[in-house]
Write a protein that holds these residues in place. Structure first.
Motif, short mmCIF file in Angstrom:
data_model
loop_
_atom_site.label_atom_id
_atom_site.label_comp_id
_atom_site.label_asym_id
_atom_site.label_seq_id
_atom_site.Cartn_x
_atom_site.Cartn_y
_atom_site.Cartn_z
N VAL A 854 -21.90 23.90 -44.07
CA VAL A 854 -22.33 24.64 -42.70
C VAL A 854 -21.83 23.75 -41.48
CG1 VAL A 854 -24.39 25.36 -41.12
CG2 VAL A 854 -24.14 25.80 -43.55
N THR A 858 -19.46 25.28 -38.58
CA THR A 858 -19.73 25.37 -37.18
C THR A 858 -18.91 24.33 -36.44
OG1 THR A 858 -22.00 25.30 -37.99
CG2 THR A 858 -21.96 24.52 -35.73
N GLN A 862 -17.06 25.59 -32.93
CA GLN A 862 -17.48 24.98 -31.70
C GLN A 862 -16.25 24.23 -30.84
OE1 GLN A 862 -20.72 22.55 -32.61
NE2 GLN A 862 -22.29 24.33 -32.45
N SER A 888 -23.79 28.91 -46.99
CA SER A 888 -22.75 28.88 -45.95
C SER A 888 -22.49 30.29 -45.48
CB SER A 888 -21.48 28.50 -46.25
OG SER A 888 -21.64 27.06 -46.58
N ASN A 890 -24.32 32.91 -45.75
CA ASN A 890 -25.75 33.58 -44.92
C ASN A 890 -25.97 32.98 -43.61
OD1 ASN A 890 -26.58 34.93 -47.39
ND2 ASN A 890 -27.41 33.12 -48.21
N HIS A 891 -25.48 31.65 -43.36
CA HIS A 891 -25.34 31.17 -42.06
C HIS A 891 -24.23 31.85 -41.27
CE1 HIS A 891 -25.23 28.02 -38.70
NE2 HIS A 891 -23.84 28.06 -39.04
N VAL A 892 -23.18 32.16 -41.67
CA VAL A 892 -22.54 32.99 -40.83
C VAL A 892 -22.93 34.26 -40.27
CG1 VAL A 892 -19.93 33.99 -40.71
CG2 VAL A 892 -20.25 31.58 -41.77
N LYS A 893 -23.81 35.06 -41.44
CA LYS A 893 -24.09 36.22 -41.06
C LYS A 893 -25.23 36.27 -40.24
CE LYS A 893 -25.73 40.13 -44.14
NZ LYS A 893 -26.48 40.40 -45.46
N SER A 894 -25.84 35.28 -40.26
CA SER A 894 -27.08 35.13 -39.22
C SER A 894 -26.52 34.65 -37.90
CB SER A 894 -28.20 34.38 -39.99
OG SER A 894 -27.87 32.89 -40.21
N LYS A 895 -25.87 33.68 -37.78
CA LYS A 895 -25.80 32.84 -36.66
C LYS A 895 -24.15 33.27 -35.95
CE LYS A 895 -29.36 30.61 -37.23
NZ LYS A 895 -30.59 30.58 -36.29
N LEU A 896 -23.24 33.70 -36.83
CA LEU A 896 -21.82 34.10 -36.34
C LEU A 896 -21.35 35.22 -36.70
CD1 LEU A 896 -20.55 30.29 -37.58
CD2 LEU A 896 -21.32 30.96 -35.04
N GLN A 897 -22.32 36.42 -36.66
CA GLN A 897 -21.84 37.71 -37.18
C GLN A 897 -20.48 38.22 -36.64
OE1 GLN A 897 -24.68 37.29 -35.07
NE2 GLN A 897 -26.25 38.07 -35.88
#
Length: 978
Positions: A854, A858, A862, A888, A890-897
């Motif tokens: 992650v 990120t 950034q 990872s 899931n992180h993209v799906k929720s934070k970086l759609q």
């Protein structure tokens, strides 16, 4: 000349037929002229001093002493017995050594290895080819057991140091005269693509060896040779093996990354040189055993004569017996039990060969002969090899049992051999018929090499082709008989009615079943197909039949004890192989197949049960009584016997108890049983009036069982005559006393140990225990010891994929392990702790890798140069961790759609790839599909991939194709606009 090296029967074969090729450099000592040697010290070179001096020299030069490995290489099924000092170091040479083991850190080693030269095993043919056995006793140097002194370097020192050590030890420490020593070096081979080893030649010169004493050796001499005959005037004493090349598949030689030294020096030969003896047998390696033989037999002293100079054969017999008792002791103490298969059969052959020499030439009764020699060998070698002391009593008991078994047939077999020999002579033949040789083996237990020896004494040979034909024929017949044996011959009420009307057939006298040894009996009835016959000739060939004798020593199945097996024979004329024995209303029926010849009613026969099978049955039956007693002691008097099975391989005991027996209770039961056994109590039996027997305090009987009157009572530890003085004495409750008609040991010490393998419930309120005794108990203890060491190694392994794989395998193996239930429970507890450490480590590693993945994503988006980029295709800085890839995404799906990503993680060592993708809404609106994207990557890394909606996951197997996959995943995006 005898050459010690690395290779024997593919022993060190690597993948693709790669073979390590050693150079041998031999030290040779001349024996003539027979001048006395000048030693470095006036002290006598005893065998003990010779060995200690060797080991101390190398320990002082930085070598680690490594105890001899067992003569039984249990981890190497291709090897019948340990035949060289390097066997236990094979994993180091091959580079497969366990990195957590002591051997992984070993750089220099020295030891005295126990070696047996008894046979080579060809597993594809199930054949054993003997080596030195037939030659032992005939010359001054052949042995089936010897010690191999050795020093090793594992990638540490090489030729220079090894040569210096050898010359210094022999000439400076042992004080051998340099002018009587010769050395060899490899002269090279143009055909083999090998250059002369001139380096070694120069090194020998540098330590002071005259060039005239440095001899070239060719491929035959200086590459592996199994055995060739020694020159009587020249004795090879030491081999220095320099392992420096690997033979490649194209037959070229490639230098090894690590060069090793493997040396071997025959201890017995070295002693003979230092003691200035022309024969190994004239040294104090053997003279104490000769003295013990003379004391046990009353024979004349040993004179050291050979061949025609030994006309009475007594010196030859001395050598055979002395050699064989050493072999037997080391083999048995290392776990070989004489039997009819593999290693066990080889050891049985050694014992029977030695027993026959003892009986024929020393004229002693066999049955307890070899065991008389055991203390002497233990005194000699027990300091160096402490296992001989630990197993001394067991070895003596096994030797006695084997001798007794052979003694039962030796006289008869020799008489039968004489008949066969006479028949051959009358026919003008110089060969025994192979079928006769097979019969001597099959009926009388004569190994073929023993018959061959006896034939040589009569000027006869063996027709090996005929023997093999008879063996195969008997093997095929046995297969057919086993198939048809399922339909056992049984007597029913009508058959019993017929027997009652036969005036000449009385109830069978089976009192001899409690004694030991063969008996002579008479055939009273022959039964087959619901009819009685006067001769077995009336029974079709190959069909099962039953025989009733007037008396028998066979035990018929009863009281939970399995029946005996064995044979009923008329020597040289007929044999019934008995596979089942049952009692019907007092008539004992022996059922089986005629192996040859025929019986008729009235024939005198020899009744011979299989003592070696009854032996463990006796152990298990007395063990059952002791277990029954221990159960009541630990669980209370509410325990009642509900059934039992006494077999050769185990005992089973069913008893009443409302709850499962806890591990702590099982441990107490095992300890109580072992304590009883360790007392070595006498076991007594006597028939008593039923009314009297029932009054004995604490007597145990099966509830509901009908007992005869009088009833046989068995007590463990107290004689029944003492019990009868006051049958109600409360002390008897502290003694195992049971009604029993089975066979038992004479002393509880014979049982050795009782190990509970399993405790389980079989019905409401009924529990079952399965246990083993004797050698089977020792075997499971050895398995437990080895598994405990495996757990030690597992515990010490660092966390990682290798430990994770081993944990899974250990769990499978632990579940299948047949060891003490008490020990198994302890292993489970320990494994649970180790597994928890692994699981906790996996969780921590998983968490760490997910965070690293992650963070990598990120950090990428950034950074100022990438924050406006709509997509990322990358290899994550983690292992092939599917869960981390999934988290990872899931992180993209929720934070970086609004970002599209393709993530790959690879593990080159394991050849695994974890990968997956997330398709952003913008990309999806243009027709991009997660499944299509993943399919592109799978085309490169292999495996499968798929998913639902905007995400897909996959697992690949081509870790080397990750860069190609990244390129393809990027190309997939080129057809879309961002």
């Amino acid at each position: 000349m005898r050459v010690l090296g690395l290779l024997r029967d593919g022993e060190l074969a690597l993948t693709h037929a790669r073979i390590l090729r050693p150079f041998h450099h031999r030290l040779i000592h001349t024996l003539s002229p027979p001048t006395s040697l000048r030693m470095a010290s006036d002290r006598e070179w005893t065998a003990l001093r010779v060995r200690d001096t060797f080991l101390d020299f190398f320990k002082q030069n930085g070598h680690t002493f490594v105890s001899s490995s067992p003569v039984v290489p249990l981890s190497d099924p291709t090897l019948l017995f340990t035949n060289a000092g390097m066997n236990q170091f094979k994993s180091i040479f091959l580079g497969t050594v366990d990195p957590q083991s002591d051997f992984a850190k070993l750089k220099r080693a020295t030891n005295s290895q126990k070696v047996l030269h008894l046979g080579v095993y060809a597993p594809e043919e199930s054949t054993i080819f003997t080596q030195d056995l037939d030659d032992v006793g005939k010359d001054s140097y052949h042995h089936t057991f010897f010690e191999m002194l050795g020093n090793w370097s594992f990638g540490d020192y090489f030729k220079k140091e090894a040569i210096s050590y050898s010359w210094t030890l022999l000439t400076k420490v042992y004080g051998l005269e340099p002018q009587r020593l010769y050395v060899t070096y490899f002269e090279g081979s143009e055909a083999g693509g090998l250059e002369p080893d001139l380096e070694a030649k120069e090194l020998w010169k540098s330590v002071g060896v005259p060039e005239s004493h440095i001899l070239p050796g060719n491929m035959k001499d200086n590459f592996w040779e199994w055995a060739t005959k020694d020159d009587p005037d020249v004795l090879e004493i030491w081999n220095n093996v320099f392992i420096q090349y690997n033979r490649e598949p194209d037959l070229s030689l490639r230098p090894l990354p690590n060069k090793h030294v493997d040396t071997g020096m025959g201890f017995e030969r070295l002693v003979s040189i230092l003691q200035d003896k022309s024969s190994n047998y004239d040294t104090d390696v053997f003279t104490p055993i000769f003295q013990a033989i003379q004391q046990a037999t009353g024979a004349r002293e040993y004179r050291g004569q050979f061949g025609a100079e030994d006309p009475d054969g007594i010196d030859t017999a001395y050598r055979v017996v002395a050699d064989h008792v050493r072999t037997l002791m080391f083999a048995i103490s290392d776990g070989v039990i004489p039997n009819n298969e593999g290693r066990g059969y080889v050891i049985r052959r050694v014992l029977r060969r030695g027993a026959r020499f003892a009986r024929k030439y020393f004229q002693v009764d066999i049955g307890s002969f070899f065991s008389k020699l055991v203390p002497t060998v233990v005194d000699q070698l027990g300091g160096m090899f402490p296992e001989l002391k630990r197993k001394q009593q067991d070895v003596m008991e096994i030797l006695d049992e084997e001798e007794l078994s052979f003694a039962k047939t030796l006289d008869r077999g020799e008489r039968q051999f004489e008949q066969y020999a006479q028949q051959a002579k009358l026919k003008g033949s110089d060969r025994l018929h192979g079928a006769d040789v097979w019969r001597l083996y099959d009926t009388f237990g004569f190994p073929v090499d023993l018959t061959r020896l006896m034939a040589e004494e009569r000027g006869l040979r063996i027709n090996d082709a005929e023997f093999e034909e008879a063996r195969l024929k008997a093997k095929e017949a046995s297969k057919g008989q086993k198939k048809s044996a399922a339909n056992a011959v049984k007597l029913d009420v009508h058959d019993l009615g017929k027997l009652e009307k036969m005036n000449d057939v009385q109830k069978t006298d089976d009192s001899a079943k409690f004694a030991r040894g063969n008996i002579t009996a008479y055939v009273k009835a022959i039964y087959h197909g619901k009819a009685f016959y006067t001769s077995t000739d009336n029974v079709p060939d190959g069909e099962q039949l039953g025989v009733i004798l007037d008396r028998t020593n066979f035990y018929a199945e009863q009281g939970g004890q399995e029946n005996d097996t064995g044979r009923i024979v008329i020597d040289g004329q007929a044999e019934l192989e008995v596979g089942d024995v049952q009692a019907y209303a007092g008539y004992v029926l022996h059922t089986g197949f005629m192996k040859y010849g025929s019986f008729s009613v009235g024939d005198a026969v020899i009744s011979e049960y299989d003592e070696l099978r009854r032996w463990p049955i006796r152990n298990n039956h007395t063990g059952t009584h002791i277990l029954n007693f221990a159960l009541r002691e630990v669980l209370g008097n509410g325990v009642e016997q509900k059934g039992s099975l006494v077999a050769a391989e185990k005992l089973r005991f069913d008893f009443s108890h409302k709850t499962a027996v806890s591990d702590a209770e099982l441990e107490k039961i095992e300890a109580k049983s072992t304590g009883y056994i360790r007392q070595n109590c006498g076991v007594y039996s006597k028939e008593l009036p039923l009314a009297t027997a029932q009054q004995i305090s604490g007597v145990r009987a099966v509830f509901g069982e009908t007992y005869p009157d009088p009833v046989r009572v068995v007590s463990v530890g107290v004689e029944l005559d003492e019990i009868l003085q006051n049958v109600k004495d409360p002390r008897w409750t502290e003694v195992s006393i049971e009604f029993c008609g089975g066979t038992h040991v004479q002393k509880t010490g014979d049982i050795k140990d009782l190990i509970i393998l399993e405790e389980s419930g079989i019905a409401k309120g009924i529990r079952r225990i399965i246990a083993v005794t004797g050698e089977d108990a020792h075997a499971v203890q050895m398995v437990a010891k080895e598994f405990g060491e495996r757990l030690d190694r597992l515990d010490a392994m660092p966390l990682g994929p290798e430990k994770e794989r081993e944990v899974k395998q250990v769990q499978v193996d632990l579940n299948q392990l047949a060891i003490s239930a008490v020990q198994k429970a302890k292993f489970r507890d320990r494994f649970t702790k180790i597994n928890k450490q692994v699981v906790d480590g996996q969780k921590a590693q998983q968490k760490l890798e997910s965070k690293k993945a992650v963070d990598a994503i990120t950090s990428y988006f950034q950074s100022p140069e990438n924050q406006d980029k709509p997509w990322l295709v990358t290899r994550l800085p983690i292992t092939a961790n599917a869960k981390a890839v999934s988290e990872s995404l899931n992180h993209v799906k929720s934070k970086l759609q609004n970002k599209a990503v393709y993530l790959l993680a690879a593990d080159s060592e394991q050849g695994r790839v974890a990968h997956g993708c997330y398709v952003s809404k913008e990309l999806g609106d243009q027709g991009a599909s997660a499944n299509d994207w993943a399919a592109v990557v799978s085309g490169a890394v292999g495996g499968k991939a798929g998913g639902k909606g905007a995400t897909a996951l996959g697992n690949g197997v081509n870790a080397d194709k990750v860069d190609e996959a990244i390129s393809l995943a990027s190309d997939y995006l080129s057809k879309f606009k961002f």
